[in-house]
Write a protein that holds these residues in place. Structure first.
Motif, PDB file in Angstrom:
ATOM      1  N   LEU A   8       0.830  -1.209   0.000  1.00 55.95           N
ATOM      2  CA  LEU A   8       0.000   0.000   0.000  1.00 55.95           C
ATOM      3  C   LEU A   8       0.864   1.259   0.000  1.00 55.95           C
ATOM      4  N   LYS A   9       1.995   1.187   0.682  1.00 57.18           N
ATOM      5  CA  LYS A   9       2.869   2.359   0.830  1.00 57.18           C
ATOM      6  C   LYS A   9       3.877   2.505  -0.302  1.00 57.18           C
ATOM      7  N   ASN A  10       4.023   1.467  -1.118  1.00 57.03           N
ATOM      8  CA  ASN A  10       5.108   1.480  -2.091  1.00 57.03           C
ATOM      9  C   ASN A  10       4.759   0.562  -3.260  1.00 57.03           C
ATOM     10  N   THR A  11       4.254   1.128  -4.337  1.00 52.79           N
ATOM     11  CA  THR A  11       3.824   0.307  -5.477  1.00 52.79           C
ATOM     12  C   THR A  11       5.054  -0.134  -6.274  1.00 52.79           C
ATOM     13  N   ILE A  12       5.853  -0.969  -5.642  1.00 56.25           N
ATOM     14  CA  ILE A  12       7.164  -1.340  -6.166  1.00 56.25           C
ATOM     15  C   ILE A  12       7.100  -2.496  -7.160  1.00 56.25           C
ATOM     16  N   ILE A  13       5.990  -3.225  -7.200  1.00 56.95           N
ATOM     17  CA  ILE A  13       5.909  -4.413  -8.046  1.00 56.95           C
ATOM     18  C   ILE A  13       5.583  -4.019  -9.484  1.00 56.95           C
ATOM     19  N   GLY A  14       6.530  -4.238 -10.381  1.00 58.09           N
ATOM     20  CA  GLY A  14       6.321  -3.951 -11.796  1.00 58.09           C
ATOM     21  C   GLY A  14       5.554  -5.079 -12.461  1.00 58.09           C
ATOM     22  N   CYS A  15       4.464  -4.756 -13.133  1.00 59.47           N
ATOM     23  CA  CYS A  15       3.620  -5.785 -13.745  1.00 59.47           C
ATOM     24  C   CYS A  15       4.437  -6.668 -14.700  1.00 59.47           C
ATOM     25  N   LEU A  16       5.362  -6.077 -15.430  1.00 58.60           N
ATOM     26  CA  LEU A  16       6.175  -6.812 -16.394  1.00 58.60           C
ATOM     27  C   LEU A  16       7.109  -7.821 -15.742  1.00 58.60           C
ATOM     28  N   THR A  17       7.245  -7.784 -14.422  1.00 60.67           N
ATOM     29  CA  THR A  17       8.167  -8.687 -13.730  1.00 60.67           C
ATOM     30  C   THR A  17       7.459  -9.821 -12.995  1.00 60.67           C
ATOM     31  N   VAL A  18       6.155  -9.758 -12.881  1.00 57.00           N
ATOM     32  CA  VAL A  18       5.407 -10.699 -12.029  1.00 57.00           C
ATOM     33  C   VAL A  18       5.264 -12.077 -12.678  1.00 57.00           C
ATOM     34  N   VAL A  19       5.428 -13.117 -11.870  1.00 54.45           N
ATOM     35  CA  VAL A  19       5.001 -14.467 -12.234  1.00 54.45           C
ATOM     36  C   VAL A  19       4.200 -15.026 -11.056  1.00 54.45           C
ATOM     37  N   ILE A  20       3.038 -15.592 -11.362  1.00 53.94           N
ATOM     38  CA  ILE A  20       2.141 -16.127 -10.333  1.00 53.94           C
ATOM     39  C   ILE A  20       1.888 -17.606 -10.595  1.00 53.94           C
ATOM     40  N   ASP A  21       1.998 -18.393  -9.543  1.00 51.23           N
ATOM     41  CA  ASP A  21       1.697 -19.827  -9.588  1.00 51.23           C
ATOM     42  C   ASP A  21       0.238 -20.004  -9.172  1.00 51.23           C
ATOM     43  N   ARG A  22      -0.614 -20.322 -10.130  1.00 52.99           N
ATOM     44  CA  ARG A  22      -2.047 -20.390  -9.845  1.00 52.99           C
ATOM     45  C   ARG A  22      -2.421 -21.609  -9.008  1.00 52.99           C
ATOM     46  N   GLU A  23      -1.561 -22.599  -8.942  1.00 52.86           N
ATOM     47  CA  GLU A  23      -1.855 -23.723  -8.062  1.00 52.86           C
ATOM     48  C   GLU A  23      -1.692 -23.326  -6.598  1.00 52.86           C
ATOM     49  N   LYS A  24      -0.860 -22.342  -6.327  1.00 48.92           N
ATOM     50  CA  LYS A  24      -0.677 -21.864  -4.954  1.00 48.92           C
ATOM     51  C   LYS A  24      -1.597 -20.674  -4.640  1.00 48.92           C
ATOM     52  N   VAL A  25      -1.771 -19.787  -5.615  1.00 48.05           N
ATOM     53  CA  VAL A  25      -2.522 -18.547  -5.392  1.00 48.05           C
ATOM     54  C   VAL A  25      -4.006 -18.719  -5.699  1.00 48.05           C
ATOM     55  N   GLY A  26      -4.328 -19.585  -6.655  1.00 46.12           N
ATOM     56  CA  GLY A  26      -5.698 -19.720  -7.120  1.00 46.12           C
ATOM     57  C   GLY A  26      -5.941 -18.860  -8.355  1.00 46.12           C
ATOM     58  N   ASP A  27      -7.091 -19.032  -8.956  1.00 47.80           N
ATOM     59  CA  ASP A  27      -7.453 -18.243 -10.123  1.00 47.80           C
ATOM     60  C   ASP A  27      -7.704 -16.803  -9.697  1.00 47.80           C
ATOM     61  N   PHE A  28      -7.483 -15.854 -10.588  1.00 43.69           N
ATOM     62  CA  PHE A  28      -7.682 -14.447 -10.244  1.00 43.69           C
ATOM     63  C   PHE A  28      -7.990 -13.658 -11.507  1.00 43.69           C
ATOM     64  N   ARG A  29      -8.557 -12.473 -11.311  1.00 44.01           N
ATOM     65  CA  ARG A  29      -8.810 -11.525 -12.389  1.00 44.01           C
ATOM     66  C   ARG A  29      -8.420 -10.130 -11.922  1.00 44.01           C
ATOM     67  N   MET A  30      -8.247  -9.237 -12.875  1.00 39.51           N
ATOM     68  CA  MET A  30      -7.916  -7.851 -12.557  1.00 39.51           C
ATOM     69  C   MET A  30      -9.189  -7.017 -12.479  1.00 39.51           C
ATOM     70  N   PRO A  31      -9.256  -6.064 -11.535  1.00 44.43           N
ATOM     71  CA  PRO A  31     -10.422  -5.178 -11.484  1.00 44.43           C
ATOM     72  C   PRO A  31     -10.440  -4.268 -12.707  1.00 44.43           C
ATOM     73  N   LEU A  32     -11.614  -3.876 -13.136  1.00 46.99           N
ATOM     74  CA  LEU A  32     -11.739  -3.086 -14.362  1.00 46.99           C
ATOM     75  C   LEU A  32     -11.528  -1.607 -14.080  1.00 46.99           C
ATOM     76  N   LEU A  33     -10.295  -1.281 -13.719  1.00 47.33           N
ATOM     77  CA  LEU A  33      -9.885   0.098 -13.519  1.00 47.33           C
ATOM     78  C   LEU A  33      -9.086   0.539 -14.729  1.00 47.33           C
ATOM     79  N   ARG A  34      -9.125   1.829 -15.072  1.00 50.77           N
ATOM     80  CA  ARG A  34      -8.359   2.323 -16.210  1.00 50.77           C
ATOM     81  C   ARG A  34      -6.879   2.501 -15.864  1.00 50.77           C
ATOM     82  N   ALA A  35      -6.572   2.576 -14.595  1.00 56.15           N
ATOM     83  CA  ALA A  35      -5.180   2.676 -14.148  1.00 56.15           C
ATOM     84  C   ALA A  35      -5.057   1.983 -12.808  1.00 56.15           C
ATOM     85  N   ARG A  36      -3.848   1.502 -12.513  1.00 53.00           N
ATOM     86  CA  ARG A  36      -3.528   0.840 -11.244  1.00 53.00           C
ATOM     87  C   ARG A  36      -4.252  -0.492 -11.055  1.00 53.00           C
TER      88      ARG A  36
END
Length: 258
Positions: free
Chosen positions: A151-179
């Motif tokens: 919350l204090k530091n939006t340090i995670i670059g989207c281009l760098t992320v890898v997510i393991d869906r077997e550990k995290v589960g399925d997910f979707r992005m909220p329909l925001l125009r930014a962030r």
């Protein structure tokens, strides 16, 4: 846990919109990955230039590239969700059509995730303008980060992320125009204790002076809206984390590392 995911496959989600001038470099950086088990889901958000012609040529030559052509412009969050709904891989990564990856990104990041036994990872990345070999600065990342810290530091670059869906589960992005990407990481971190950061820069984020100067204040406003509307933070707590975010952003910009 969804047993339908293909165990070793990385599904890469790429939204495109009028990207013909930079698209080739981005796709080639995926094709040059030392890790070969990937599929690229390119979701074109109703481009008006010759982006779609280029995409058809790439898809003809590489069966791992799959196209989704939207009839109406919806924004990158919607486009990424279209890609996520079709993704077959256990692992999911993201790359915008003007950014690039280091050739060993997937190989090294998947090995890191196995070593850490984590479901959510991200890496440091280089920032460049025209040529990725001319680095303007490098964004360093912490070893791990939790919900309150992000919350204090939006340090995670989207281009760098890898997510393991077997550990995290399925997910979707909220329909925001930014962030929408940061809002997604926050949602995941409400269930996962930490996201784990790799110190090695493995991606290249493209910026231009024009976009930096014109979007700076808009992004501050979007961040505030995300705190209040999407995260539902109180006025007092939102003000606190917003001031931390601004301070961290200023510090990050001043830390020029060649």
């Amino acid at each position: 846990m969804n047993q339908g995911y293909k165990a070793d496959l990385v599904s890469i989600i790429m939204p495109t919109y009028n990207s013909s001038k930079v698209l080739k470099e981005s796709i080639v950086s995926i094709q040059q990955q030392s890790y070969r088990e990937w599929e690229l889901l390119v979701v074109d958000d109703c481009s008006k230039d010759d982006t779609r012609d280029m995409l058809h040529e790439f898809a003809k030559c590489d069966k791992r590239i799959k196209l989704v052509l939207l009839a109406k412009n919806h924004g990158s969050g919607f486009a990424r969700n279209e890609g996520l709904s079709l993704a077959r891989g256990r692992f999911v990564g993201f790359l915008d059509s003007d950014d690039m990856w280091h050739p060993e990104k997937l190989e090294k990041q998947l090995a890191f995730m196995k070593e850490q036994n984590c479901g959510f990872s991200f890496t440091a990345y280089h920032v460049f303008d025209k040529e990725p070999t001319v680095v303007k600065r490098t964004v360093r990342v912490p070893e791990k980060i939790n919900y309150r810290q992000l919350l204090k530091n939006t340090i995670i670059g989207c281009l760098t992320v890898v997510i393991d869906r077997e550990k995290v589960g399925d997910f979707r992005m909220p329909l925001l125009r930014a962030r929408q990407d940061t809002a997604t990481w926050l949602t995941i971190l409400k269930k996962q204790k930490y996201a784990y950061g790799m110190a090695e820069p493995l991606a290249y984020y493209r910026v231009s002076e024009a976009s930096l100067s014109s979007n700076k204040w808009k992004m501050l406003q979007k961040n505030w809206q995300m705190y209040r509307k999407h995260e539902g933070l109180s006025l007092i707590y939102a003000s606190y984390v917003f001031s931390c975010y601004v301070g961290n952003a200023l510090w990050k910009r001043r830390r020029q590392i060649g």
